[in-house]
Scaffold this motif. Structure first.
Motif, mmCIF file in Angstrom:
data_model
loop_
_atom_site.group_PDB
_atom_site.id
_atom_site.type_symbol
_atom_site.label_atom_id
_atom_site.label_comp_id
_atom_site.label_asym_id
_atom_site.label_seq_id
_atom_site.Cartn_x
_atom_site.Cartn_y
_atom_site.Cartn_z
ATOM 1 N N MET A 294 64.455 25.173 50.889
ATOM 2 C CA MET A 294 63.700 26.161 51.642
ATOM 3 C C MET A 294 64.541 27.429 51.778
ATOM 4 S SD MET A 294 61.747 25.512 55.226
ATOM 5 C CE MET A 294 62.317 23.861 55.102
ATOM 6 N N SER A 295 63.987 28.500 51.325
ATOM 7 C CA SER A 295 64.727 29.755 51.288
ATOM 8 C C SER A 295 64.714 30.468 52.638
ATOM 9 C CB SER A 295 64.104 30.646 50.219
ATOM 10 O OG SER A 295 64.538 31.966 50.373
ATOM 11 N N GLU A 296 65.885 30.897 53.053
ATOM 12 C CA GLU A 296 65.999 31.686 54.285
ATOM 13 C C GLU A 296 65.178 32.965 54.128
ATOM 14 O OE1 GLU A 296 66.834 31.970 58.094
ATOM 15 O OE2 GLU A 296 67.543 30.307 56.870
ATOM 16 N N LYS A 297 65.125 33.464 52.899
ATOM 17 C CA LYS A 297 64.376 34.669 52.598
ATOM 18 C C LYS A 297 62.886 34.482 52.930
ATOM 19 C CE LYS A 297 64.359 37.703 48.614
ATOM 20 N NZ LYS A 297 64.758 37.777 47.227
ATOM 21 N N THR A 298 62.323 33.335 52.578
ATOM 22 C CA THR A 298 60.920 33.056 52.866
ATOM 23 C C THR A 298 60.679 33.028 54.370
ATOM 24 O OG1 THR A 298 60.734 31.783 50.815
ATOM 25 C CG2 THR A 298 59.025 31.443 52.460
ATOM 26 N N SER A 299 61.569 32.397 55.120
ATOM 27 C CA SER A 299 61.443 32.351 56.582
ATOM 28 C C SER A 299 61.443 33.755 57.169
ATOM 29 C CB SER A 299 62.597 31.566 57.209
ATOM 30 O OG SER A 299 62.579 30.237 56.796
ATOM 31 N N GLU A 300 62.337 34.595 56.674
ATOM 32 C CA GLU A 300 62.420 35.969 57.178
ATOM 33 C C GLU A 300 61.156 36.761 56.835
ATOM 34 O OE1 GLU A 300 64.750 36.908 59.327
ATOM 35 O OE2 GLU A 300 65.568 34.896 59.073
ATOM 36 N N LYS A 301 60.616 36.533 55.633
ATOM 37 C CA LYS A 301 59.369 37.202 55.230
ATOM 38 C C LYS A 301 58.231 36.779 56.149
ATOM 39 C CE LYS A 301 59.774 37.565 50.319
ATOM 40 N NZ LYS A 301 59.317 37.067 49.036
ATOM 41 N N HIS B 133 49.798 33.440 50.426
ATOM 42 C CA HIS B 133 49.456 34.440 49.405
ATOM 43 C C HIS B 133 50.468 35.593 49.410
ATOM 44 C CE1 HIS B 133 46.989 36.884 46.790
ATOM 45 N NE2 HIS B 133 47.114 37.883 47.651
ATOM 46 N N MET B 134 50.829 36.070 50.590
ATOM 47 C CA MET B 134 51.708 37.236 50.697
ATOM 48 C C MET B 134 53.172 36.917 50.375
ATOM 49 S SD MET B 134 49.926 38.888 54.026
ATOM 50 C CE MET B 134 50.140 40.647 53.917
ATOM 51 N N THR B 135 53.586 35.665 50.561
ATOM 52 C CA THR B 135 54.972 35.302 50.257
ATOM 53 C C THR B 135 55.115 34.672 48.871
ATOM 54 O OG1 THR B 135 54.683 33.172 51.373
ATOM 55 C CG2 THR B 135 55.668 34.958 52.674
ATOM 56 N N GLY B 136 53.995 34.285 48.278
ATOM 57 C CA GLY B 136 54.032 33.706 46.936
ATOM 58 C C GLY B 136 54.494 32.256 46.902
ATOM 59 N N VAL B 137 54.324 31.551 48.014
ATOM 60 C CA VAL B 137 54.686 30.125 48.053
ATOM 61 C C VAL B 137 53.442 29.310 48.429
ATOM 62 C CG1 VAL B 137 57.105 30.559 48.641
ATOM 63 C CG2 VAL B 137 55.459 30.228 50.469
ATOM 64 N N GLU C 84 53.883 25.923 55.896
ATOM 65 C CA GLU C 84 53.846 25.003 57.037
ATOM 66 C C GLU C 84 55.240 24.495 57.378
ATOM 67 O OE1 GLU C 84 51.050 22.076 55.717
ATOM 68 O OE2 GLU C 84 49.319 23.349 56.172
ATOM 69 N N ARG C 85 56.019 24.147 56.353
ATOM 70 C CA ARG C 85 57.401 23.684 56.588
ATOM 71 C C ARG C 85 58.235 24.778 57.229
ATOM 72 N NH1 ARG C 85 56.956 21.054 51.570
ATOM 73 N NH2 ARG C 85 57.971 22.810 50.524
ATOM 74 N N ASN C 86 58.094 26.007 56.724
ATOM 75 C CA ASN C 86 58.842 27.135 57.280
ATOM 76 C C ASN C 86 58.429 27.418 58.729
ATOM 77 O OD1 ASN C 86 60.727 28.842 55.395
ATOM 78 N ND2 ASN C 86 59.125 28.038 54.079
ATOM 79 N N LEU C 87 57.140 27.346 59.011
ATOM 80 C CA LEU C 87 56.665 27.575 60.385
ATOM 81 C C LEU C 87 57.222 26.507 61.331
ATOM 82 C CD1 LEU C 87 52.941 28.567 59.721
ATOM 83 C CD2 LEU C 87 54.779 30.071 60.508
ATOM 84 N N SER C 88 57.229 25.252 60.876
ATOM 85 C CA SER C 88 57.782 24.165 61.689
ATOM 86 C C SER C 88 59.259 24.406 61.967
ATOM 87 C CB SER C 88 57.624 22.819 60.981
ATOM 88 O OG SER C 88 56.265 22.487 60.893
ATOM 89 N N LYS C 89 59.975 24.827 60.951
ATOM 90 C CA LYS C 89 61.408 25.114 61.090
ATOM 91 C C LYS C 89 61.628 26.248 62.098
ATOM 92 C CE LYS C 89 65.308 26.717 58.303
ATOM 93 N NZ LYS C 89 65.334 28.134 57.988
ATOM 94 N N LEU C 90 60.844 27.315 61.970
ATOM 95 C CA LEU C 90 60.968 28.452 62.889
ATOM 96 C C LEU C 90 60.626 28.038 64.324
ATOM 97 C CD1 LEU C 90 59.402 31.217 60.614
ATOM 98 C CD2 LEU C 90 61.784 31.126 61.384
ATOM 99 N N GLN C 91 59.645 27.144 64.487
ATOM 100 C CA GLN C 91 59.297 26.662 65.826
ATOM 101 C C GLN C 91 60.429 25.793 66.395
ATOM 102 O OE1 GLN C 91 55.256 25.226 64.650
ATOM 103 N NE2 GLN C 91 54.659 26.129 66.595
ATOM 104 N N ARG C 92 61.005 24.917 65.561
ATOM 105 C CA ARG C 92 62.124 24.078 66.017
ATOM 106 C C ARG C 92 63.309 24.931 66.447
ATOM 107 N NH1 ARG C 92 61.032 21.114 61.500
ATOM 108 N NH2 ARG C 92 62.896 21.870 60.454
ATOM 109 N N GLU C 93 63.529 26.048 65.731
ATOM 110 C CA GLU C 93 64.642 26.948 66.064
ATOM 111 C C GLU C 93 64.282 27.892 67.214
ATOM 112 O OE1 GLU C 93 65.306 28.879 62.319
ATOM 113 O OE2 GLU C 93 66.392 27.159 61.481
ATOM 114 N N ASN C 94 63.065 27.715 67.765
ATOM 115 C CA ASN C 94 62.564 28.528 68.875
ATOM 116 C C ASN C 94 62.493 30.022 68.527
ATOM 117 O OD1 ASN C 94 61.405 28.612 71.418
ATOM 118 N ND2 ASN C 94 63.339 29.166 72.389
#
Length: 63
Positions: A1-8, A26-30, A36-46
């Motif tokens: 999972m790319s940190e870049k995708t999370s930041e985007k 669509h906008m991130t190209g993934v 969904e995985r990135n959103l879960s990660k961002l939620q876990r990291e608050n």
């Protein structure tokens, strides 16, 4: 999972609090699953919080 995708994703949520997973994908190209995985990660990291229901809710970016 790319940190870049999370930041985007974080940046796109800041611009549009009601953006959908499909729009993020669509906008991130993934895939939607990757979003969904990135959103879960961002939620876990608050870093983001979901406000309201899955349909019709919005995102809040935590400072």
């Amino acid at each position: 999972m790319s940190e870049k995708t999370s930041e985007k994703i974080l940046s796109l949520i800041q611009k549009n609090k009601e953006i959908t997973i499909e729009e993020l994908a669509h906008m991130t190209g993934v895939s939607t699953r990757s979003v969904e995985r990135n959103l879960s990660k961002l939620q876990r990291e608050n870093r983001i919080t979901r406000i309201g229901p899955d349909k019709g809710g919005s995102w809040k970016v935590n400072a």
